[in-house]
Design a protein around this motif. Structure first.
Motif, PDB file in Angstrom:
ATOM      1  N   ALA A 372      34.434  32.434  54.537  1.00  0.00           N
ATOM      2  CA  ALA A 372      33.497  32.710  53.443  1.00  0.00           C
ATOM      3  C   ALA A 372      33.911  34.010  52.783  1.00  0.00           C
ATOM      4  CB  ALA A 372      32.079  32.834  53.990  1.00  0.00           C
ATOM      5  N   GLU A 373      33.777  34.054  51.477  1.00  0.00           N
ATOM      6  CA  GLU A 373      34.077  35.309  50.786  1.00  0.00           C
ATOM      7  C   GLU A 373      32.779  36.098  50.639  1.00  0.00           C
ATOM      8  OE1 GLU A 373      36.038  35.068  46.955  1.00  0.00           O
ATOM      9  OE2 GLU A 373      36.014  37.257  46.721  1.00  0.00           O
ATOM     10  N   ALA A 374      32.832  37.369  51.039  1.00  0.00           N
ATOM     11  CA  ALA A 374      31.658  38.237  50.895  1.00  0.00           C
ATOM     12  C   ALA A 374      31.622  38.775  49.473  1.00  0.00           C
ATOM     13  CB  ALA A 374      31.746  39.382  51.892  1.00  0.00           C
ATOM     14  N   ILE A 431      36.868  39.864  52.440  1.00  0.00           N
ATOM     15  CA  ILE A 431      36.197  40.985  51.778  1.00  0.00           C
ATOM     16  C   ILE A 431      37.107  41.533  50.682  1.00  0.00           C
ATOM     17  CG2 ILE A 431      35.296  43.334  52.144  1.00  0.00           C
ATOM     18  CD1 ILE A 431      35.139  41.895  55.212  1.00  0.00           C
ATOM     19  N   ASN A 432      36.508  41.786  49.517  1.00  0.00           N
ATOM     20  CA  ASN A 432      37.295  42.331  48.406  1.00  0.00           C
ATOM     21  C   ASN A 432      37.494  43.830  48.583  1.00  0.00           C
ATOM     22  OD1 ASN A 432      37.503  40.042  46.323  1.00  0.00           O
ATOM     23  ND2 ASN A 432      35.372  39.991  47.005  1.00  0.00           N
ATOM     24  N   LEU A 433      38.736  44.251  48.472  1.00  0.00           N
ATOM     25  CA  LEU A 433      39.008  45.686  48.556  1.00  0.00           C
ATOM     26  C   LEU A 433      39.267  46.221  47.157  1.00  0.00           C
ATOM     27  CD1 LEU A 433      41.404  46.873  51.358  1.00  0.00           C
ATOM     28  CD2 LEU A 433      38.921  46.884  51.308  1.00  0.00           C
ATOM     29  N   LEU A 463      41.308  40.533  53.975  1.00  0.00           N
ATOM     30  CA  LEU A 463      41.070  41.501  52.907  1.00  0.00           C
ATOM     31  C   LEU A 463      41.694  40.954  51.624  1.00  0.00           C
ATOM     32  CD1 LEU A 463      41.899  44.764  54.872  1.00  0.00           C
ATOM     33  CD2 LEU A 463      39.634  43.821  54.360  1.00  0.00           C
ATOM     34  N   GLU A 464      40.912  40.907  50.549  1.00  0.00           N
ATOM     35  CA  GLU A 464      41.421  40.380  49.278  1.00  0.00           C
ATOM     36  C   GLU A 464      41.806  41.524  48.356  1.00  0.00           C
ATOM     37  OE1 GLU A 464      38.945  37.469  47.426  1.00  0.00           O
ATOM     38  OE2 GLU A 464      38.997  36.153  49.179  1.00  0.00           O
ATOM     39  N   LEU A 465      43.008  41.422  47.826  1.00  0.00           N
ATOM     40  CA  LEU A 465      43.505  42.456  46.911  1.00  0.00           C
ATOM     41  C   LEU A 465      44.041  41.786  45.669  1.00  0.00           C
ATOM     42  CD1 LEU A 465      45.425  44.168  49.719  1.00  0.00           C
ATOM     43  CD2 LEU A 465      43.887  45.441  48.221  1.00  0.00           C
ATOM     44  N   MET A 493      46.180  37.669  48.471  1.00  0.00           N
ATOM     45  CA  MET A 493      46.346  38.089  47.084  1.00  0.00           C
ATOM     46  C   MET A 493      45.330  37.312  46.254  1.00  0.00           C
ATOM     47  SD  MET A 493      49.478  38.397  44.501  1.00  0.00           S
ATOM     48  CE  MET A 493      49.577  40.112  44.922  1.00  0.00           C
ATOM     49  N   ASP A 494      44.454  38.072  45.616  1.00  0.00           N
ATOM     50  CA  ASP A 494      43.329  37.500  44.886  1.00  0.00           C
ATOM     51  C   ASP A 494      43.706  37.267  43.409  1.00  0.00           C
ATOM     52  OD1 ASP A 494      40.782  36.643  44.457  1.00  0.00           O
ATOM     53  OD2 ASP A 494      39.816  38.596  44.721  1.00  0.00           O
ATOM     54  N   ASP A 495      43.017  36.362  42.778  1.00  0.00           N
ATOM     55  CA  ASP A 495      43.161  36.119  41.329  1.00  0.00           C
ATOM     56  C   ASP A 495      44.609  35.877  40.928  1.00  0.00           C
ATOM     57  OD1 ASP A 495      40.519  36.728  41.377  1.00  0.00           O
ATOM     58  OD2 ASP A 495      40.731  38.703  40.448  1.00  0.00           O
ATOM     59  N   LEU A 514      47.192  33.210  49.498  1.00  0.00           N
ATOM     60  CA  LEU A 514      47.244  33.368  48.058  1.00  0.00           C
ATOM     61  C   LEU A 514      46.063  32.615  47.450  1.00  0.00           C
ATOM     62  CD1 LEU A 514      50.302  33.203  45.850  1.00  0.00           C
ATOM     63  CD2 LEU A 514      48.470  31.642  45.355  1.00  0.00           C
ATOM     64  N   LYS A 515      45.294  33.322  46.642  1.00  0.00           N
ATOM     65  CA  LYS A 515      44.146  32.669  46.000  1.00  0.00           C
ATOM     66  C   LYS A 515      44.477  32.395  44.540  1.00  0.00           C
ATOM     67  CE  LYS A 515      39.969  33.560  47.334  1.00  0.00           C
ATOM     68  NZ  LYS A 515      38.678  34.264  47.477  1.00  0.00           N
ATOM     69  N   ILE A 516      44.521  31.117  44.188  1.00  0.00           N
ATOM     70  CA  ILE A 516      44.830  30.752  42.805  1.00  0.00           C
ATOM     71  C   ILE A 516      43.592  30.992  41.958  1.00  0.00           C
ATOM     72  CG2 ILE A 516      45.506  28.880  41.264  1.00  0.00           C
ATOM     73  CD1 ILE A 516      46.902  27.584  43.575  1.00  0.00           C
ATOM     74  N   ALA A 550      42.243  27.562  46.554  1.00  0.00           N
ATOM     75  CA  ALA A 550      41.950  27.377  45.123  1.00  0.00           C
ATOM     76  C   ALA A 550      40.538  27.876  44.871  1.00  0.00           C
ATOM     77  CB  ALA A 550      42.074  25.914  44.741  1.00  0.00           C
ATOM     78  N   GLU A 551      40.420  28.746  43.885  1.00  0.00           N
ATOM     79  CA  GLU A 551      39.108  29.322  43.571  1.00  0.00           C
ATOM     80  C   GLU A 551      38.471  28.593  42.405  1.00  0.00           C
ATOM     81  OE1 GLU A 551      38.068  33.720  44.039  1.00  0.00           O
ATOM     82  OE2 GLU A 551      40.019  33.684  43.069  1.00  0.00           O
ATOM     83  N   GLY A 552      37.173  28.628  42.352  1.00  0.00           N
ATOM     84  CA  GLY A 552      36.468  28.128  41.173  1.00  0.00           C
ATOM     85  C   GLY A 552      36.545  26.623  40.999  1.00  0.00           C
TER      86      GLY A 552
HETATM   87 CA    CA Z   1      37.917  37.878  45.639  1.00  0.00          CA
END
Ligand code: CA
Ligand code: C2E
Ligand code: CA
Length: 596
Positions: A372-374, A431-433, A463-465, A493-495, A514-516, A550-552
């Motif tokens: 889960a993403e916080a 968690i987003n840093l 940790l998401e960066l 790696m976020d976004d 890797l988050k697309i 995959a996000e969104g």
């Molecule tokens: Ca994020």
């Protein structure tokens, strides 16, 4: 081709001369008498006239006089051709304005010599005239295309400069991104805007304001040097076409535009930290920069200007001395005032106004919740819910993100512990840093203490960066990431795809996930380009041993596409929006909530 008009009533002579000149590659026009000659000279462009003196109707002198009256024909070189060769005749003709006098009989060479001398002279005069015209044109051009105050190119010449840069880059294209086939960004359009310039005018008067603008232009010139072109856009804004990759500037350097842009933006901001001194008064004029990349954010001047303006607007009212690269998720203008946000943020932690929501991440094959993403939420006592994209940048800028970020990490750890205590299947929490947190020297040490104190398995933490955070200083980033990984936490790696989009960067960093970004996922089944890019991202990421999220993902079509293309995990409204911890607890307690 040079056109010569022969005015001669005697056909034999006219044809002879005509033939001779045609052989010499002149374009010849014939007139049988003076009247006809004048009419032709006035209607056709003629370079030189050869004219007989003795003719019925209008003699040669009459022709010359008529031509002299009309400015269009007055300067055409004119050679008399006559059997009348007395001194008086010649003087008379010359006084009328003839350039030469050929006395019959004459040889071919005499005729050609006379013609060539005249044309040469005329050519020199003509060239002088052109040069003068060019100078005048240049002066006029300069006047129209420059701002008189700073002597910088103005808005009118922006398009020209823009097109020139594009032509130059097209002649010398930069390599495409491995991944997307898209060209690497080649140059940047930067809007430099003063925060509250009206304050300067109020304080120093109009003259003082002008002085500051002139000085400002000089400071910008110093920083930009030969790396770009500066234009004055309007009263308090400048545009810089930052072009460090042009063949003259890049000379063997392999640095990308992104690697150039950060130090460059920082230097510009730095240049405005010193006050302007005017009549013993000091005034500081902070600036903000909005940045857009060609061709990543647009291919036309308008598109890039719009993106740069959006980027600039997103950081407006934050006190200046900031820069922002365009990103599709940037909002136009924050409806909330950044100053009041900053003030209220200071109390938000103490007042317990933050909550952490969790958005499930689902394994694409098994449909199990694997993580889960916080995501932080701020419940403002008066304003209601303030979205993270509004307050996170303010928190980042003011340094408050440090405490807020630590609080989120604490909360997430407590939550993980709670789920373990409930005997629920163990999941990971992402968690987003923020940039500031990531740059903190003792981050890994601090985190390891926290994990120990809370008895959390490091493997449960991700940790998401974002790309922009890690490319800022590649060496330090690799070092920091390595330390974090040595702890046993995962890094994502976020976004991905919204910033630098280059797998060559990615390869250098020890990421696990890797988050697309959702902009690629949106309507992917209908967007062939995004579909191709996403497929390629997934494939390459797998080759680099990265797990792909995959996000969104909002619709069944989007889900099917990413799943069929071997994406490992799914996050998005299709399964669940971010939800309160209790709601996720319930989901975790439900057997197979997403198997349907
Ligand atoms: Ca994020
Ligand atoms: P992000 O890290 O890219 O987070 C994902 C965002 O996408 C979240 O927005 C989430 O609610 C939204 N989202 C997820 N699935 C969908 C979907 O299917 N459709 C659409 N339209 N949106 C979806 P949110 O929660 O508003 O967060 C925005 C950004 O704020 C985050 O982007 C992240 O960069 C930042 N942020 C949030 N919490 C924190 C935090 O604790 N620390 C830091 N440093 N940044 C945070
Ligand atoms: Ca994201």
């Amino acid at each position: 081709m040079t056109t010569i008009l022969i005015i001669e009533d005697e056909t034999a002579i006219r044809e002879l001369i005509s033939e001779l000149l045609s052989i010499e590659d002149f374009n010849v026009v014939e007139a049988m008498n003076g009247k006809e000659g004048v009419a032709i000279a006035q209607s056709v462009f003629i370079d030189l006239i050869i004219c007989d003196v003795m003719m019925p109707e209008l003699d040669g002198y009459g022709v010359l006089a008529a031509l002299q009256e009309n400015p269009k024909t007055a300067t055409i070189p004119f050679i008399f051709l006559t059997a009348k060769g007395t001194k008086q005749d010649i003087r008379y003709g010359m006084n009328l304005g003839a350039d030469d006098y050929l006395i019959k009989p004459f040889t071919n060479d005499e005729l050609l010599d006379a013609i060539n001398v005249r044309l040469k002279k005329q050519g020199i005069v003509y060239q002088q005239y052109l040069n003068k015209l060019d100078q005048t044109k240049e002066q006029l051009n300069h006047f129209f295309n420059h701002d008189p105050l700073t002597n910088l190119p103005n808005q009118l010449s922006l398009r020209d400069s823009f097109e020139k840069i594009i032509v130059a880059h097209e002649a010398n294209p930069t390599p495409s991104l491995l991944l997307t086939g898209e060209p690497n960004p080649t140059f940047a359009l930067i809007i430099l805007s003063f925060e509250r310039f009206s304050r300067v005018n109020d304080y120093l008067g109009y003259e003082g304001g002008n002085y500051v603008l002139k000085e400002a232009a000089e400071r910008i010139r110093q920083v930009v040097g030969s790396q770009g072109i500066i234009n004055r856009l309007n009263s308090n804004e400048f545009v810089i076409l930052f072009n460090p990759l042009s063949p003259e500037n890049s000379l063997g350097s392999t640095r990308s535009l992104q690697e150039h842009i950060t130090p460059f933006a920082k230097n510009l901001l730095q240049a405005f930290l010193d006050p302007f001194i005017i009549e013993a008064q000091e005034i500081v004029c902070p600036i903000i920069l909005g940045i857009a990349f060609y061709a990543t954010h647009g291919k036309t001047l308008e598109q890039l200007l719009q993106c740069a303006i959006k980027a600039k607007e997103s950081i407006k009212h934050q006190g200046g001395n900031l820069y922002q690269v365009y990103h599709p998720s940037l909002v136009k203008t924050s409806p909330h005032n950044a100053l009041s946000i900053e003030r209220d943020l200071r109390h938000a932690l103490e007042n317990d106004e933050f909550v952490v929501y969790y958005q499930p991440q689902i394994n694409a094959k098994t449909r199990q919740i694997v993580g889960a993403e916080a995501l932080i939420r701020w419940q403002h006592p008066q304003e209601g819910r303030i979205p993270p994209y509004v307050f996170i940048p303010v928190a980042e800028e003011s340094g408050l993100i440090q405490d807020i970020g630590e609080w989120v990490l604490h909360k997430a750890c407590e939550q993980l512990k709670h789920w373990t205590q409930l005997g629920l299947p163990s999941i990971r929490v992402a968690i987003n840093l923020s940039a500031r947190q990531f740059k903190q020297a003792n981050l890994a040490h601090w985190l390891s203490q926290l994990l120990k104190a809370q008895a959390i398995e490091p493997g449960q933490i991700e940790l998401e960066l974002t790309e922009s955070i890690v490319v800022d200083n590649i060496t330090c980033s690799i070092e920091q990431l390595t330390q974090l990984k040595n702890l046993g936490v995962h890094v994502a790696m976020d976004d991905f795809g919204t910033g630098y989009s280059s797998l060559s960067y990615l390869q250098q960093f020890p990421f696990d996930i890797l988050k697309i970004d959702q902009c690629f996922v949106r309507n992917i089944h209908q967007n062939a380009k995004n579909a191709a890019i996403t497929k390629a991202i997934i494939e390459m990421a797998h080759q680099l041993n990265l797990r792909v999220v995959a996000e969104g993902v909002e619709t069944i079509e989007e889900l099917n596409f990413v799943k069929d293309n071997n994406c490992d995990e799914i996050q998005g409204y299709f399964f669940s929006p971010p939800i309160p911890a209790e709601a996720l607890t319930q989901l975790l307690q439900t057997p197979d909530p997403f198997v349907f």
